[in-house]
Design an enzyme around this catalytic site. Structure first.
Site, short mmCIF file in Angstrom:
data_model
loop_
_atom_site.label_atom_id
_atom_site.label_comp_id
_atom_site.label_asym_id
_atom_site.label_seq_id
_atom_site.Cartn_x
_atom_site.Cartn_y
_atom_site.Cartn_z
CG LEU A 109 -32.88 53.81 -6.79
CD1 LEU A 109 -33.14 54.47 -7.85
CD2 LEU A 109 -33.88 52.44 -6.59
CB VAL A 139 -32.77 61.45 -0.97
CG1 VAL A 139 -33.08 60.35 0.42
CG2 VAL A 139 -32.21 62.41 -1.00
CB CYS A 140 -29.29 57.69 -2.75
SG CYS A 140 -27.81 57.52 -2.35
N GLY A 141 -31.54 58.74 -5.12
CA GLY A 141 -33.08 58.85 -6.12
C GLY A 141 -34.28 57.90 -5.10
#
Lengths: 263, 263
Positions: free
Chosen positions: B107, B103-105
């Site tokens: 971001l 989930v892209c952290g």
């Protein structure tokens, strides 16, 4: 127990005097969020209220929609393990298909063990700058940040090289402003960053230091504060880190050898 | 051509007067970086110098190590297409294995078309706050941000609900500070955010607005500026966005109906 602040020895410069001092920096720590035994995300965070961080993250990112979906939460060694109902697993699966997968948009998503894998990085440069250059460059950054003056909503980075070439870029993203001056320098045909220094408006977190070290930039200065991981990486990569450059003063967090304190 | 600033109509409040005005906000735009025909990352950026942004990103993230590896670069419709040598493809492949994928952290990593997919989100709340509550809450945020006072390197978020419950959290990450108050409220057993208002120290970018809207928070106020995409999403999601709360003044960028200007 990881604390939210850490102490470090710094050199404090003001007017024409330099002294050693102890400073307090905010701890930046990669927090892993595991959901149903799978690593979902790594957030660079202040290591405090990690259960709240994980629950808030799961809710504001739309993975969890109500308390009933959270079955159990456990914090251990700066990692959070959340057990959730199957409905959440489904949402994670759907989002995986949506989201740009490869590199996390250049943002966090790096765990400590991952940072360990780049330990061979070292900036090898004998470049030095006088305290006046540091003060003047930050002054120039403040004066020339036109987009900031108009909107108040951007960060600025100014690149200065040994020839006196200056490049200023502004962006809504702190990381982007750094990328833009680096890219702009490269587009002008330069590849060697060994005598380049960056003045930034934003905080010096691990990612900014890592970006600078990757291309071999020896000195980073900012109006703002460093984080603990920023300082730790700067030490490891041999990057000079200067923070809180304001008026006639600044703090040096690592590699002060590159600064000439007496003119 | 996408510009770096955009104009919007706002309500400007100062002391006890409110007036309509035009304000200028920094444009936040999702920039796609395609490498050898594959989408590598989406950066939320100021849409200016996109070639420099892409080259800088590829270099500071360690994908490209020298100019020779860049064969061609083309900017089209806010997207950057870079053609690079095969050695770069290998590095991207290796990093994919490293990096936390899902989930892209939390971001960026969201493109505009992706934001379109959440257009059904709407905050339905008839809660209202007086201008005094907004001014006082930001004052309280400033006064009680202890970690900020110590380090200068963190962001703070204060949650206030209709009962008068107040939760303050600080974090090195702007997004994390929001997640922490939301998670903390949930951990206290509350699920309904319909009468909750968040006061933030950091910029109101698209991600912060999206986080608030996802859990149904009707009002966001900040000491700092909003971005264009922050304003656009706030309008779409029916979130009241208040920026530049300083002293006795603030600007309202969307849904002013929730603010009582006269006491």
């Amino acid at each position: 127990m990881i604390t939210a602040i850490s102490r470090c020895r710094i050199l404090r410069f003001r007017r024409d005097r330099v002294e050693t001092a102890e400073d307090v920096v905010a701890v930046e720590y990669p927090v892993e969020i595991h959901v149903n035994k799978q690593l979902l995300a790594v957030l660079h965070a202040t290591p405090r209220d990690l259960d709240a961080l994980a629950i808030g993250y799961l809710m504001t990112e739309g993975f969890v929609r109500s308390l009933d979906e959270i079955l159990d939460i456990r914090v251990e060694d700066g990692k959070v393990y959340v057990r959730v109902s199957e409905t959440v697993d489904d949402r994670i699966r759907i989002r995986k298909a949506w989201v740009v997968k490869p590199v996390c948009g250049g943002l966090p998503g790096r765990s400590l063990s991952l940072l360990d894998r780049i330990s061979n990085l070292k900036v090898d440069s004998d470049a030095r700058w006088s305290y006046k250059e540091i003060l003047n460059t930050i002054k120039m950054l403040n004066t020339n940040a036109a987009l900031y003056r108009k909107t108040g909503g951007v960060h600025a980075t100014l690149l200065v090289d040994a020839r006196g070439l200056k490049l200023l870029k502004e962006d809504v993203g702190r990381h982007n402003a750094v990328d833009k001056v680096v890219g702009s320098y490269v587009l002008k045909g330069f590849e060697d960053f060994g005598r380049v220094f960056l003045a930034c408006s934003g905080r010096l977190s691990s990612e900014i230091v890592l970006k600078a070290a990757r291309v071999g930039i020896p000195l980073l200065a900012s109006i703002s504060a460093p984080t603990s991981l920023g300082v730790a990486l700067a030490e490891r990569f041999a990057v000079t880190l200067v923070g809180f450059v304001r008026g006639l003063r600044f703090n040096v967090y690592s590699y002060p050898e590159r600064i000439i304190f007496h003119s």
